[in-house]
Write an enzyme that holds these catalytic residues in place. Structure first.
Site, short mmCIF file in Angstrom:
data_model
loop_
_atom_site.label_atom_id
_atom_site.label_comp_id
_atom_site.label_asym_id
_atom_site.label_seq_id
_atom_site.Cartn_x
_atom_site.Cartn_y
_atom_site.Cartn_z
N ASP A 49 0.01 -7.78 1.86
CA ASP A 49 0.30 -6.36 1.68
C ASP A 49 1.81 -6.12 1.55
OD1 ASP A 49 -0.11 -3.63 1.43
OD2 ASP A 49 -0.10 -3.28 3.60
N SER A 91 4.98 1.91 7.93
CA SER A 91 4.58 0.77 7.11
C SER A 91 5.73 0.31 6.22
CB SER A 91 3.38 1.14 6.23
OG SER A 91 2.24 1.39 7.01
N HIS A 103 0.82 -1.22 0.00
CA HIS A 103 0.00 0.00 0.00
C HIS A 103 0.85 1.27 0.00
CE1 HIS A 103 0.47 -0.28 4.51
NE2 HIS A 103 0.58 1.03 4.36
#
Length: 329
Positions: free
Chosen positions: A202, A281, A172
């Site tokens: 992800d 992230s 993402h």
């Protein structure tokens, strides 16, 4: 018994006449008692070696007397005392600091860019849920009306797993980007391309087009021996600030997480309580040895604030490495 022939250097020795009458040979002189004792002593190996040993002992004694007293033998108690003295007088870095120094050369800042023309479309990507902002707010770059100008659309973190510039991050962070740039620990900036993806976890694999000469890849460690309560460190760029470190513990294993939109559910995650925020992230979750056990991927927050409340999740490194086609264990 025949006597062996003796060699003579004279080729023609004149013959000598035999004496007219044989004269009795004189008797050899008898050795004195002192000479007999010396001969017997020289012929005895035991006596000879005893003499050598005595001489060696006298030599060692003379060297010892000339070199001063022998040094005192160091004992375990001496070693323990020296170590305790060092611990008392020299502050040592914390476990978290040592882990940070180990992993820092392998952590990169990842930024995804989209062209300004795409922002005119209502469906323009809003990666990370953060509104895109101009890469050059001062306007010294491309003209404001240039639709080809690139806008920073998402900031995240990555970790180098192969010293050829192969980087793991979250999908993402880079999904929908027109271009991707990474910044290495020494400040080197390079473009990168996506070479692999694992949407169910992800994860994305990047290949940097340029790398530092002294590139150091992270060490990956199996999660097989992880247990709740083990110390853990998160390194990344929360809100673009960093590299930043936060410490905590492993809170749980084999957790599940569903995205706020409810579009995806991930399983077999590592739960941790080290602070993580948007921008972390794709960064590494590491042990106190600086070894990567997971890739930070999500935080749990029931409010729209998208800030950390104490529950974060990471994809185990076994799954993450498979995304790069290289199961490490």
């Amino acid at each position: 018994m025949r006597r062996p022939a003796l060699y003579s250097s004279s080729r023609s020795a004149p013959a000598q006449q035999a004496p007219a009458a044989a004269q009795p040979a004189p008797e050899p002189a008898q050795p004195s008692p002192r000479q007999r004792r010396l001969r017997l002593a020289a012929a005895s190996p035991a006596v000879m070696w005893s003499a050598i040993a005595l001489l060696a002992a006298l030599l060692a004694l003379s060297l010892g007397l000339g070199g001063g007293p022998a040094p005192r033998r160091i004992t375990q108690a001496d070693i323990n005392a020296a170590v305790l003295k060092t611990l008392e007088t020299q502050p040592l870095p914390s476990e978290y600091a040592k882990a940070y120094e180990t992993i820092r050369p392998s952590v990169v800042r990842v930024v995804g860019y989209v062209k300004k023309s795409r922002l005119k479309d209502e469906q323009a990507p809003r990666m990370h849920g953060v509104r895109p902002k101009p890469l050059d707010p001062a306007g010294s770059g491309a003209p404001a009306g240039d639709d080809d100008e690139e806008i920073e659309a998402g900031v995240g973190t990555g970790v180098v797993i192969v010293d050829k510039g192969i980087i793991l991050t979250n999908l993402h962070v880079v999904s929908g980007a027109d271009s991707i740039k990474v910044t290495f620990f020494d400040g080197l900036e390079a473009t990168a391309t996506i070479t692999g993806a694992q949407p169910e976890n992800d994860l994305a694999v990047l290949q940097a087009h340029k790398i530092p000469d002294d590139m150091i890849a992270a060490t990956m460690r199996s999660t097989g021996d992880l247990a709740p309560g083990d110390k853990a460190l998160v390194v990344g760029f929360p809100f673009g600030i960093g590299p930043s470190a936060s410490g905590g513990v492993i809170s749980g294993l084999n957790r599940s997480f569903r995205s706020p939109e409810g579009k995806q559910e991930m399983t077999n995650l590592i739960q941790f309580d080290a602070a993580a925020n948007p921008g972390n992230s794709g960064g590494p979750l590491v042990t106190m040895e600086g070894e990567v056990v997971g890739i930070v991927t999500a935080i749990l927050n029931p409010t729209p604030a998208r800030t950390f409340l104490g529950i974060g999740f990471a994809v185990p490194i076994e799954n993450a490495a498979q995304a790069a086609g290289m199961p490490p264990f």
